[in-house]
Write an enzyme that holds these catalytic residues in place. Structure first.
Site, PDB file in Angstrom:
ATOM      1  N   THR A  23       0.844  -1.346  -0.085  1.00 31.13           N
ATOM      2  CA  THR A  23       0.033  -0.069   0.190  1.00 31.13           C
ATOM      3  C   THR A  23       0.888   1.333   0.046  1.00 31.13           C
ATOM      4  O   THR A  23       0.575   2.263  -0.518  1.00 31.13           O
ATOM      5  CB  THR A  23      -1.136  -0.058   1.161  1.00 31.13           C
ATOM      6  N   TYR A  24       2.046   1.234   0.799  1.00 33.51           N
ATOM      7  CA  TYR A  24       2.817   2.495   0.764  1.00 33.51           C
ATOM      8  C   TYR A  24       3.427   2.601  -0.645  1.00 33.51           C
ATOM      9  O   TYR A  24       3.462   3.597  -1.129  1.00 33.51           O
ATOM     10  CB  TYR A  24       3.936   2.105   1.544  1.00 33.51           C
ATOM     11  N   CYS A  25       3.963   1.455  -1.305  1.00 33.71           N
ATOM     12  CA  CYS A  25       4.414   1.500  -2.564  1.00 33.71           C
ATOM     13  C   CYS A  25       3.467   1.940  -3.684  1.00 33.71           C
ATOM     14  O   CYS A  25       3.617   2.886  -4.357  1.00 33.71           O
ATOM     15  CB  CYS A  25       4.773  -0.051  -2.953  1.00 33.71           C
ATOM     16  N   THR A  83       0.856   3.971  -3.127  1.00 34.07           N
ATOM     17  CA  THR A  83       0.254   5.301  -2.978  1.00 34.07           C
ATOM     18  C   THR A  83       1.589   6.302  -3.425  1.00 34.07           C
ATOM     19  O   THR A  83       1.148   7.258  -3.953  1.00 34.07           O
ATOM     20  CB  THR A  83      -0.216   5.670  -1.500  1.00 34.07           C
ATOM     21  N   LYS A  84       2.568   5.943  -3.236  1.00 33.32           N
ATOM     22  CA  LYS A  84       3.803   6.624  -3.866  1.00 33.32           C
ATOM     23  C   LYS A  84       3.976   6.566  -5.016  1.00 33.32           C
ATOM     24  O   LYS A  84       3.982   7.498  -5.796  1.00 33.32           O
ATOM     25  CB  LYS A  84       5.107   6.292  -2.893  1.00 33.32           C
TER      26      LYS A  84
END
Length: 195
Positions: free
Chosen positions: A84-86, A88-89
């Site tokens: 999810t971090y990947c 969204t970035k």
């Protein structure tokens, strides 16, 4: 995509990033990291558009592992702590070339920079990944040590570029998906009620 956000939430946005430990939705039904890492900077660029001259989006080298599903990622239906971090970035990075095109000839520029792996509060949660990250952080640079490269970028000329630390690099893999970029732009503009 969820319904447009309420105008009362616009003043509560921040320029910080979020690496979530669990799926959590905000009041408008968006997964919090998607809102913080993608929609908030998108909205800020629109709201301050007339006052901006130089924008540097803080990105992450992990964008290359992102896989966005425009129908599921905004609400976290495909949530995973790391991915999810990947995702969204990646969403945030996909907007950089589109803003560069939008502002072409208007005296405004935008670039993105991955400042390197830094000792910050990102990823600090009780899950296994968070514990491993916290141990590894002892060996990483502080944000203050990375600042000179970002300052140099702010004063450089150009637009629509991606920098890995101080080195310009072409976007790779999923960040080259212009159809996805346009879909995310249209969805964000509709949800945030901006033109």
């Amino acid at each position: 995509m969820p319904v447009p956000i309420r105008s009362s939430h616009r003043s509560a946005m921040s320029g910080s990033a979020l690496w979530p430990g669990r799926r959590e939705l905000n009041e408008d039904g968006f997964e919090r990291a998607f809102f913080t890492n993608h929609l908030a900077p998108f909205l800020m660029n629109h709201l301050l558009e007339e006052r901006l001259c130089r924008v540097v989006q803080v990105s992450a080298g992990l964008y290359i592992r992102g896989k966005i599903d425009p129908d599921r990622t905004p609400t976290g239906e495909d949530f995973h702590t790391m991915r999810t971090y990947c995702d969204t970035k990646l969403a945030n990075l996909l907007m950089v070339p589109l803003f560069a095109e939008r502002w072409k000839g208007a005296g405004k520029t935008i670039d993105a920079v991955h400042p390197g792996v830094l000792r910050t509060g990102l990823g600090e949660h009780g899950r296994v990944t968070g514990l491993v990250v916290n141990v590894a952080k002892r060996f990483w640079k502080s944000a203050d040590e990375a600042a000179p490269a970002i300052v140099d970028l702010v004063t450089s000329k150009g637009t629509g570029r991606y920098f890995n630390k101080a080195k310009e690099e072409p976007l790779r893999g999923p960040a080259r998906d212009t159809a996805l970029a346009h879909r995310l732009w249209d969805d964000a503009a509709k949800a945030l009620d901006v033109a």
